[in-house]
Motif scaffolding. Structure first.
Motif: not given
Length: 282
Positions: A253-274
């Motif tokens: 994404s053009q958002r760069g590091a901000g996009y990475v932060d968004e993806i990581q936040r979604i993973i954590i907030q929604n317990d996706l690693r489970e």
């Protein structure tokens, strides 16, 4: 007939009619009370969107119809995980075949069939294999033909499709926001800047969208760092970590590091690693 006898008969039949009416009406009243009590004790469950009975799925469900945000997210994740798991399984079949061919090569000369398989797969995974030995092609393919953690893919799907509610997803089965550059290849964004030529790619099926996403991550130069990280995790016998691998999505994404932060936040907030496969299957 004596009037007193007539009145006795009238009272008898009058009581009989009332009794008969009560007998007929009682079951109806009881049934109605049961229905009312069940309805009040079991409030209506939220509507559930299931994968459509189509193979392949050519129409994306309309998740905008689900009002409750938590229900919408859960159903979107459940819906998409089936497609992601299926694609990862296909990739693991290819990867196992590559490892088998590599073992055969170590024992002797590869067969014509094996050489053709590796060459064709190199074409699919966009490897310039001219002048490469079959062993070198396999080494490069093993960097590319590999799993993408479901948690990371789900987070990107949620982000790019607005949890399955974006116009590009509903109208074009485009779950991962992929662009194309030929006129008519997709849907023209309403906010496309003047002079831009990109369109948001249209896919015939949801499966094609998922397949294209996997191929993009596993072949494009922009994600070489992600693939290198994945290879190193493999070499150390580690489970593929979506939080680390997502660092390699900075150019998605053009958002760069901000996009990475968004993806990581979604993973954590929604317990996706489970939702990722167990370590012994990675």
């Amino acid at each position: 007939m004596d009037i007193r006898e007539f009145l006795k008969i009238e009272r008898f039949f009058g009581g009989f009619h009332k009794y008969t009416f009560a007998i007929v009406l009682s079951p109806i009243i009881i049934f109605a009370l049961i229905v009312i009590s069940q309805y009040s004790s079991n409030p209506a469950a939220p509507s559930v969107i299931k994968p459509l009975p189509q193979n392949p799925v050519t129409v994306f469900p309309d998740f905008t119809k689900i009002v409750n945000v938590d229900d919408k997210k859960r159903q979107f994740l459940d819906y998409m995980q089936g497609f992601l798991d299926a694609e990862n399984q296909e990739i693991m079949i290819l990867r196992s075949r590559l490892l088998e061919i590599r073992e055969n090569i170590e024992r002797g000369t590869p067969s014509i069939k094996e050489t053709a398989e590796v060459a064709n797969l190199s074409e699919t995974y966009r490897i310039d294999h001219e002048g490469m030995t079959i062993a070198a092609m396999i080494d490069e393919l093993l960097l590319r033909v590999d799993l993408i953690p479901v948690s990371m893919a789900l987070a990107q799907a949620a982000n790019e499709s607005a949890w399955g509610t974006s116009r590009f997803t509903i109208e074009g089965n485009n779950v991962f926001g992929q662009w194309c550059y030929e006129e008519g290849c997709g849907i023209v964004p309403s906010r496309r800047i003047s002079g831009a030529t990109h369109e948001v790619r249209y896919f015939d099926t949801v499966e094609k969208s998922v397949e294209s996403y996997f191929l993009n991550i596993n072949t494009h130069d922009s994600y070489a760092y992600l693939r290198d990280l994945r290879f190193k995790m493999r070499a150390r016998g580690l489970k593929l970590d979506p939080m680390s691998l997502s660092i390699g999505l900075g150019r998605y994404s053009q958002r760069g590091a901000g996009y990475v932060d968004e993806i990581q936040r979604i993973i954590i907030q929604n317990d996706l690693r489970e939702r990722d496969v167990p370590p012994n299957q990675a």
